[in-house]
Design an enzyme around this catalytic site. Structure first.
Site, PDB file in Angstrom:
ATOM      1  CB  CYS A 133      -0.651   0.071   1.479  1.00  0.00           C
ATOM      2  SG  CYS A 133      -2.271  -1.507   1.313  1.00  0.00           S
ATOM      3  CE  LYS A 198      -8.227  -2.197   4.235  1.00  0.00           C
ATOM      4  NZ  LYS A 198      -7.083  -1.181   3.252  1.00  0.00           N
ATOM      5  CE  LYS A 251     -12.262  -3.077   2.837  1.00  0.00           C
ATOM      6  NZ  LYS A 251     -11.564  -2.255   2.186  1.00  0.00           N
ATOM      7  CE1 TYR A 316     -17.610  -4.989  -3.787  1.00  0.00           C
ATOM      8  CE2 TYR A 316     -17.611  -5.800  -1.390  1.00  0.00           C
ATOM      9  CZ  TYR A 316     -17.120  -5.030  -2.701  1.00  0.00           C
ATOM     10  OH  TYR A 316     -16.057  -4.877  -2.548  1.00  0.00           O
TER      11      TYR A 316
END
Ligand SMILES: [Zn+2]
Length: 327
Positions: A133, A198, A251, A316
């Protein structure tokens, strides 16, 4: 004769009364549909581990977004994919002039204007040749050397017209760096939704296929949070608020509802949850086998997010839920 005066069941007999007193509700306006954008045109390829979710080129994304808007989906979160030959150690394709996310934002805003809230994920891992990342120095990700690159990526998205940029990298200080970069270019009106909390989670498995972002070696435990920690989440969120985050995100969602409730209690900012790929794929897989009722389980999960205090649900399942009239 009974001596009961309080009978909670009185409010449970009629479906209409149950709806009347329901504490948590979900509304299409709080849903965010994620998208995975690939280079090229005419591309719409199913992602194997995430039934119903496709890799799409920009032309197909525009069609999907138009159909989604008709269903009532007004917010979307964009992830970009990069051709292998354009991946580099510093992930420069993330902020290149022709970067797929920036071009998608431009086209979406040209076509839909303010009818659509366009959010973009900001992280380098889909664009680095090592899949990490940030910039790798020795065997570590160099936090401070990564910040200018993330800022350039966020700036490119904001200049293309993004309403919200969403840093997901978990580098320390990235919200402040991005805020400063945006403000310096006259983009003080662009909001930051920080992936504040996260976790280094195994629930991201299917996403790695979707975003082609798995690290070639190592893992993300040096920057994402340890799933054993709860208090540390408050520290992460507090730093992001101080640095200028407008929306805080947790998350994954399902396994971290205690953290959602903590953030809700501690901060006035909107709280988003990311109902991640593994959570989605588990429900899909069990439903395909007839083991669970998909609609009922999805709504139960969404109501759990709302009960815990989430304002924004990134999921989703948004499209299917609205297309099939689940709400
Ligand atoms: Zn990343």
């Amino acid at each position: 004769m009974s001596n009961l005066t309080t009978r909670p069941r009185r409010l449970r007999y009629s479906p209409v009364v149950r709806d009347l007193v329901a504490e948590a509700r979900v509304d299409s306006r709080m849903l965010v549909q994620p998208h995975f954008i690939v280079p090229g045109s005419g591309v719409s390829e199913p992602i194997q581990a995430m039934p119903g979710i496709n890799h799409e080129s920009i032309d197909r994304l525009l069609e999907t977004a138009a159909a989604d808007l008709d269903l009532g989906i007004r917010s979307l979160l964009l992830f970009g994919l990069c051709e292998e030959e354009h991946k580099a150690a510093d992930g420069r394709a993330a902020f290149a002039k022709d970067a797929v996310v920036s071009r998608a934002v431009e086209r979406l805003k040209q076509r839909f204007g303010d009818d659509l809230a366009v959010m973009t994920d900001v992280c380098l891992c889909a664009y680095t040749d090592h899949g990490h990342c940030g910039v790798v120095v020795g065997d570590r990700i160099d936090n401070d050397a990564t910040l200018p690159l993330l800022s350039r990526m966020a700036l490119a998205h904001a200049q293309a017209g993004a309403d919200v940029v969403a840093p997901s990298d978990m580098m320390d200080g990235r919200v402040a760096a991005i805020r400063e970069a945006l403000d310096g270019e006259g983009l003080a009106h662009v909001a930051i939704m920080s992936y504040s909390v996260k976790y280094a989670s195994s629930y991201y498995g299917p996403f790695r296929e979707a975003a082609h972002s798995a690290p070639t070696a190592g893992d993300r435990k040096s920057h994402q949070m340890d799933s054993r920690n709860r208090r540390e989440a408050l520290l992460e969120a507090e730093l992001d608020v101080e640095e200028g985050a407008d929306i805080l995100m947790v998350k994954p969602a399902l396994a971290y509802l205690d953290v959602v409730a903590d953030l809700r209690a501690a901060f006035p900012q909107p709280v988003a949850v990311y109902n991640v790929s593994g959570e989605y794929s588990m429900v899909k897989a069990a439903a395909e086998r007839g083991w669970i009722d998909e609609r009922a389980v999805v709504l139960e999960n969404w109501h759990a997010f709302r009960r815990a205090g989430a304002d924004i649900l990134i999921t989703y399942h948004a499209r299917q839920a609205l297309a099939e009239g689940w709400l």
